[in-house]
Write a protein that holds these residues in place. Structure first.
Motif, PDB file in Angstrom:
ATOM      1  N   GLY A  22       0.759  -1.177   0.139  1.00  0.00           N
ATOM      2  CA  GLY A  22      -0.043   0.070   0.034  1.00  0.00           C
ATOM      3  C   GLY A  22       0.792   1.251   0.028  1.00  0.00           C
ATOM      4  N   SER A  23       1.734   1.383   0.946  1.00  0.00           N
ATOM      5  CA  SER A  23       2.487   2.664   0.859  1.00  0.00           C
ATOM      6  C   SER A  23       3.387   2.670  -0.198  1.00  0.00           C
ATOM      7  CB  SER A  23       3.377   2.764   2.331  1.00  0.00           C
ATOM      8  OG  SER A  23       4.266   1.588   2.106  1.00  0.00           O
ATOM      9  N   ILE A  24       3.841   1.743  -0.753  1.00  0.00           N
ATOM     10  CA  ILE A  24       4.711   1.952  -1.901  1.00  0.00           C
ATOM     11  C   ILE A  24       3.909   2.418  -2.944  1.00  0.00           C
ATOM     12  CG2 ILE A  24       6.226   0.392  -3.466  1.00  0.00           C
ATOM     13  CD1 ILE A  24       7.025  -1.351  -1.477  1.00  0.00           C
ATOM     14  N   PHE A  25       2.690   1.768  -3.046  1.00  0.00           N
ATOM     15  CA  PHE A  25       1.885   2.259  -4.505  1.00  0.00           C
ATOM     16  C   PHE A  25       1.816   3.870  -4.170  1.00  0.00           C
ATOM     17  CE2 PHE A  25       0.640  -1.911  -5.371  1.00  0.00           C
ATOM     18  CZ  PHE A  25       0.336  -1.751  -6.733  1.00  0.00           C
ATOM     19  N   LEU A 292       4.505  -1.096 -11.403  1.00  0.00           N
ATOM     20  CA  LEU A 292       5.092  -0.379 -10.345  1.00  0.00           C
ATOM     21  C   LEU A 292       6.375  -0.477 -10.195  1.00  0.00           C
ATOM     22  CD1 LEU A 292       4.278   1.362  -7.726  1.00  0.00           C
ATOM     23  CD2 LEU A 292       3.939  -0.849  -6.521  1.00  0.00           C
ATOM     24  N   SER A 293       7.057  -1.860 -10.156  1.00  0.00           N
ATOM     25  CA  SER A 293       8.127  -2.040 -10.371  1.00  0.00           C
ATOM     26  C   SER A 293       9.218  -1.405 -11.532  1.00  0.00           C
ATOM     27  CB  SER A 293       8.423  -3.604 -10.594  1.00  0.00           C
ATOM     28  OG  SER A 293       8.090  -4.244  -9.490  1.00  0.00           O
ATOM     29  N   LEU A 294       8.478  -1.229 -12.559  1.00  0.00           N
ATOM     30  CA  LEU A 294       8.997  -0.623 -13.621  1.00  0.00           C
ATOM     31  C   LEU A 294       9.284   0.899 -13.307  1.00  0.00           C
ATOM     32  CD1 LEU A 294      10.566  -1.223 -16.185  1.00  0.00           C
ATOM     33  CD2 LEU A 294       8.434  -0.893 -17.583  1.00  0.00           C
ATOM     34  N   THR A 295       8.140   1.489 -12.773  1.00  0.00           N
ATOM     35  CA  THR A 295       7.958   2.946 -12.290  1.00  0.00           C
ATOM     36  C   THR A 295       9.284   3.093 -11.239  1.00  0.00           C
ATOM     37  OG1 THR A 295       5.590   2.790 -12.676  1.00  0.00           O
ATOM     38  CG2 THR A 295       6.535   4.747 -11.321  1.00  0.00           C
ATOM     39  N   ILE A 296       9.233   2.078 -10.300  1.00  0.00           N
ATOM     40  CA  ILE A 296      10.272   2.253  -9.193  1.00  0.00           C
ATOM     41  C   ILE A 296      11.904   2.284  -9.859  1.00  0.00           C
ATOM     42  CG2 ILE A 296      11.439   1.444  -7.325  1.00  0.00           C
ATOM     43  CD1 ILE A 296       8.686   0.112  -6.635  1.00  0.00           C
ATOM     44  N   LYS A 297      11.946   1.454 -10.934  1.00  0.00           N
ATOM     45  CA  LYS A 297      13.227   1.416 -11.771  1.00  0.00           C
ATOM     46  C   LYS A 297      13.499   2.713 -12.444  1.00  0.00           C
ATOM     47  CE  LYS A 297      13.423  -3.452 -12.710  1.00  0.00           C
ATOM     48  NZ  LYS A 297      13.239  -4.562 -13.682  1.00  0.00           N
ATOM     49  N   ALA A 298      12.631   3.324 -12.915  1.00  0.00           N
ATOM     50  CA  ALA A 298      12.737   4.597 -13.778  1.00  0.00           C
ATOM     51  C   ALA A 298      12.995   5.650 -12.687  1.00  0.00           C
ATOM     52  CB  ALA A 298      11.447   4.933 -14.477  1.00  0.00           C
ATOM     53  N   MET A 299      12.391   5.544 -11.419  1.00  0.00           N
ATOM     54  CA  MET A 299      12.420   6.754 -10.439  1.00  0.00           C
ATOM     55  C   MET A 299      13.726   6.538  -9.879  1.00  0.00           C
ATOM     56  SD  MET A 299       9.957   8.398 -11.270  1.00  0.00           S
ATOM     57  CE  MET A 299      10.801   9.713 -10.420  1.00  0.00           C
ATOM     58  N   ASP A 300      14.646   5.270  -9.795  1.00  0.00           N
ATOM     59  CA  ASP A 300      15.754   5.075  -9.239  1.00  0.00           C
ATOM     60  C   ASP A 300      16.766   5.487 -10.172  1.00  0.00           C
ATOM     61  OD1 ASP A 300      17.310   3.966  -7.249  1.00  0.00           O
ATOM     62  OD2 ASP A 300      17.928   2.334  -8.617  1.00  0.00           O
ATOM     63  N   GLY A 301      16.575   5.315 -11.483  1.00  0.00           N
ATOM     64  CA  GLY A 301      17.265   5.969 -12.592  1.00  0.00           C
ATOM     65  C   GLY A 301      17.387   7.223 -12.363  1.00  0.00           C
ATOM     66  N   LYS A 431      15.100  -0.299  -1.875  1.00  0.00           N
ATOM     67  CA  LYS A 431      14.240  -1.212  -1.021  1.00  0.00           C
ATOM     68  C   LYS A 431      12.884  -1.485  -1.317  1.00  0.00           C
ATOM     69  CE  LYS A 431      14.752  -1.508   3.509  1.00  0.00           C
ATOM     70  NZ  LYS A 431      15.500  -2.177   4.452  1.00  0.00           N
ATOM     71  N   ASN A 432      12.266  -0.211  -2.004  1.00  0.00           N
ATOM     72  CA  ASN A 432      10.855  -0.604  -2.488  1.00  0.00           C
ATOM     73  C   ASN A 432      10.945  -1.544  -3.792  1.00  0.00           C
ATOM     74  OD1 ASN A 432       9.791   1.372  -0.731  1.00  0.00           O
ATOM     75  ND2 ASN A 432       9.805   2.866  -2.325  1.00  0.00           N
ATOM     76  N   LEU A 433      11.935  -1.623  -4.575  1.00  0.00           N
ATOM     77  CA  LEU A 433      11.874  -2.524  -5.602  1.00  0.00           C
ATOM     78  C   LEU A 433      12.042  -3.915  -4.794  1.00  0.00           C
ATOM     79  CD1 LEU A 433      11.737  -2.659  -8.530  1.00  0.00           C
ATOM     80  CD2 LEU A 433      14.318  -2.659  -8.488  1.00  0.00           C
ATOM     81  N   GLU A 434      12.866  -4.009  -4.096  1.00  0.00           N
ATOM     82  CA  GLU A 434      12.898  -5.243  -3.442  1.00  0.00           C
ATOM     83  C   GLU A 434      11.605  -5.927  -2.957  1.00  0.00           C
ATOM     84  OE1 GLU A 434      15.655  -5.705  -0.014  1.00  0.00           O
ATOM     85  OE2 GLU A 434      17.392  -5.103  -1.343  1.00  0.00           O
ATOM     86  N   LYS A 435      10.843  -5.029  -2.535  1.00  0.00           N
ATOM     87  CA  LYS A 435       9.608  -5.267  -1.884  1.00  0.00           C
ATOM     88  C   LYS A 435       8.571  -5.804  -2.930  1.00  0.00           C
ATOM     89  CE  LYS A 435       9.466  -3.025   2.454  1.00  0.00           C
ATOM     90  NZ  LYS A 435       9.094  -1.765   3.171  1.00  0.00           N
ATOM     91  N   THR A 436       8.554  -5.208  -4.031  1.00  0.00           N
ATOM     92  CA  THR A 436       7.759  -5.565  -5.084  1.00  0.00           C
ATOM     93  C   THR A 436       8.231  -6.731  -5.691  1.00  0.00           C
ATOM     94  OG1 THR A 436       8.961  -3.713  -6.571  1.00  0.00           O
ATOM     95  CG2 THR A 436       6.843  -3.210  -5.588  1.00  0.00           C
ATOM     96  N   GLU A 437       9.438  -6.881  -6.036  1.00  0.00           N
ATOM     97  CA  GLU A 437       9.764  -8.136  -6.710  1.00  0.00           C
ATOM     98  C   GLU A 437       9.407  -9.282  -5.680  1.00  0.00           C
ATOM     99  OE1 GLU A 437      12.605  -7.458  -9.567  1.00  0.00           O
ATOM    100  OE2 GLU A 437      10.935  -6.594 -10.078  1.00  0.00           O
TER     101      GLU A 437
END
Ligand code: GTP
Ligand code: MG
Length: 454
Positions: A22-25, A292-301, A431-437
Motif C-alpha cells: 500500500g505505502s509503496i503504491f 509499479l516495479s518498472l516505475t520504481i526502476k525509472a525513478m531510481d534511474g 528497498k521498494n523494488l526489493e519488496k515489489t519483486e
C-alpha cells in the motif's frame, strides 16, 4: 463450498496487497483502490456476438425463465445487466442513470459514453439462485453496416469497458454469419486484445441445428476457424463450443445430439466465473505490481542521474568556492583597492591574522550560496524538464513484455518527474523494488497456486 473459499481468498488478496505494498503504491502516486474497486462487485459473464446468434435465448435457458426478449433480426438494442436483488430487495428494473451513479457498482465509467448509452442501459434484478453469485450482461447484437452515429454512442468503447471488468466473455456466432460481421471483426481485432486476456474468452458457434447436415456443419465450422485465425492472428484454433437450443417443434439433423452436452458445458463455465474472478484479480494485481516495479526502476534511474549531476555540480561549486576563498579579496584589492592587505598577500608577507579570513569566508559562502541557488532554481528544474519530456533513458527494457509495460506507464513516469521530483529523490527506491519483486516472486505465486487448486 468452493465459492466460500473463493470469497475468502478474494478477501485475503484484498487484505494482503494493501498491507504489503500500500505505502509503496502511494509513494509513486499509484492508486491501489482504483485497481481493486471495479473487481469488488460480483463476478461478471459478458455475452457478445452478432445479432440473432441466440445470446438472449441462451441466457433465458440458463436462468430457466424468460427474462430477455428474443426474436429473429436485431431484437435488442440494450445492454442488460441481469443479477439477483440484494438481501431485502425485491425484483425490479434499474435505469442507466441510477446504474452509473451507484458507487457500489463498477459501472461509473460508462457515464462518459453519454445519455444515449444510458438510455440503452438497464439492470434487471431477478430472484434466481445462480445470480446471487454472478451477474450476466446481455448486449445488443453486432451489426455489419453500422457506425457510431447510427448507434448514438461508441458501441465498441462500451464493449471494451464491460470486457475489462468481466471474468468470462462469451463470444457467440452462428453458422449463417460465421465471423463475417464487421463489428465482430473490430471487437476481435482491437477491443478484446486491449481490454482482456485470451483465457477469458469463450468462443461459441450457436444455432448449429440449422445446418442441414454434418457436411454443412463442418463447412460452417471451418469458415469460422479460418475467419477467427484471420482476425486474431492466432496460429492455434481456440476451443469453439458448438451448441443449439433444443425446441420441441424443431427436428435436429441426425448425429447432432452429441453437441447437446457442449451446451451444458458452456452453462457450467458460467458458474466458473467466481473462480475466474480470482484469476482475473491476480492478473490485474500482477500487471499493476509489474508496472509499479518498472516505475520504481525509472525513478531510481532518475535519482542516480540527479545524484551524479549534484556531484558534478558540487565539484564545480567546491572549486569555485576555493578560488573565491583564496582570490576573492585579492581581486577586490586590485579593483577597488580594498581590503588593503588581502589574505594571500598577508600569508606571503607574514602579516596573517585571523581578521584576514573575513573576506575569504564571505567569498566562500557567497559562491556556495549562489551556486546552490543556481542548482535549485536552474540546474534541477532543467533536469526535471528534460527527463519528464523524455524518460526513456531512465530504464533498460529487456523484453518485449517490458517494452509494452513501459508504453503503458511512460506518461505516468513523466508526470511523476514533473510533479513530484523533489519527493522522489528522497525515496529509497531499491528497498521498494526489493519488496515489489519479492511480492511477485513469493506472495503472488502462492496466490496463483491457491487459486489453481480450486
Ligand atoms: N434454430 C435455432 N434458433 C435459435 C437458437 N437460438 C436462438 N434461436 C432463435 O434465433 C432468434 C434470435 O435469438 P435471440 O436469442 O434473440 O438472439 P440474440 O443474439 O439475443 O439477438 P440480438 O439481441 O438481436 O442481438 C430467435 O428467434 C430464437 O428463437 C438455436 O440454437 N437454434
Ligand atoms: Mg438479444
Amino acid at each position: 463450498m468452493a465459492n466460500i473459499s473463493a470469497n475468502e481468498l478474494k478477501r485475503e488478496i484484498e487484505r494482503v496487497l494493501p498491507q504489503k505494498l500500500g505505502s509503496i503504491f502511494e509513494n509513486y502516486s499509484c492508486n491501489l483502490e482504483k485497481l481493486l474497486t471495479p473487481l469488488k462487485w460480483k463476478p461478471i459473464v459478458l455475452l457478445i456476438g452478432n445479432y440473432s446468434s441466440g445470446k438472449s435465448t441462451f441466457i433465458n435457458e440458463f436462468l430457466g425463465r424468460e427474462i430477455q426478449r428474443t426474436g429473429q433480426a436485431p431484437t435488442d438494442d440494450s445492454f442488460t445487466i441481469i443479477t439477483a436483488p440484494e438481501p431485502g430487495e425485491t425484483e425490479g428494473d434499474i435505469t442507466g442513470n441510477s446504474i452509473v451513479s451507484d458507487d457500489r457498482l463498477p459501472f461509473g465509467v460508462l457515464r462518459r459514453f453519454g445519455e444515449k448509452l444510458l438510455a440503452h442501459l438497464l439492470m434487471k434484478k431477478v430472484d434466481i439462485e445462480h445470480l446471487t453469485e454472478i451477474a450476466i450482461i446481455d448486449t445488443p447484437g453486432m451489426l455489419d453496416s453500422v457506425t457510431e452515429k447510427d448507434r448514438g454512442y461508441d458501441y465498441l468503447g462500451v464493449i471494451g469497458e464491460f470486457a475489462k471488468i468481466s471474468d468470462l466473455i462469451v463470444l457467440m456466432f452462428d453458422p449463417h454469419k460465421a465471423g463475417t460481421i464487421k463489428e465482430t471483426y473490430q471487437v476481435l481485432r482491437m477491443t478484446l486484445p486491449a481490454t482482456t486476456g485470451e483465457d477469458r474468452v469463450a468462443f461459441v458457434m450457436n444455432r448449429v441445428d440449422e445446418c442441414e447436415s454434418l457436411e454443412d456443419l463442418v463447412r460452417a465450422y471451418g469458415t469460422l476457424c479460418w475467419n477467427l485465425s484471420q482476425m486474431t492472428g492466432r496460429k492455434d484454433i481456440p476451443r469453439i463450443f458448438l451448441t443449439y437450443a433444443k425446441t420441441p417443434d424443431r427436428k435436429i439433423p441426425p448425429g447432432f445430439e452429441v453437441w447437446e452436452k457442449e451446451r451444458e458445458e458452456l452453462k457450467k463455465t458460467f458458474l466458473e466465473a467466481p473462480r475466474m474472478r480470482l484469476f482475473h484479480m491476480l492478473q490485474e494485481v500482477d500487471k499493476a505490481v509489474r508496472e509499479l516495479s518498472l516505475t520504481i526502476k525509472a525513478m531510481d534511474g532518475f535519482k542516480s542521474v540527479f545524484i551524479n549531476r549534484l556531484k558534478g555540480f558540487g565539484k564545480a561549486i567546491g572549486i569555485s568556492g576555493l578560488l573565491g576563498f583564496l582570490l576573492g579579496d585579492l581581486v577586490m584589492n586590485l579593483a577597488i583597492d580594498y581590503p588593503h592587505d588581502p589574505f594571500l598577500t598577508s600569508l606571503v608577507t607574514g602579516n596573517f591574522s585571523s581578521d584576514k579570513l573575513l573576506w575569504p569566508v564571505i567569498w566562500l559562502l557567497l559562491v556556495l550560496g549562489v551556486g546552490s541557488l543556481y542548482f535549485q532554481k536552474v540546474g534541477f528544474p532543467k533536469l526535471i524538464d528534460s527527463y519528464s519530456r523524455d524518460p526513456d533513458s531512465l530504464v533498460k527494457l529487456e523484453s518485449a513484455y517490458e517494452k509494452d509495460l513501459w508504453d503503458r506507464i511512460r506518461s505516468k513516469v513523466s508526470d511523476l518527474i514533473r510533479k513530484k521530483a523533489r519527493h522522489q529523490i528522497w525515496i529509497r527506491h531499491k528497498k521498494n523494488l526489493e519488496k515489489t519483486e519479492g511480492f511477485l516472486k513469493v506472495d503472488l505465486q502462492q496466490f496463483y497456486e491457491k487459486v489453481s487448486r480450486f
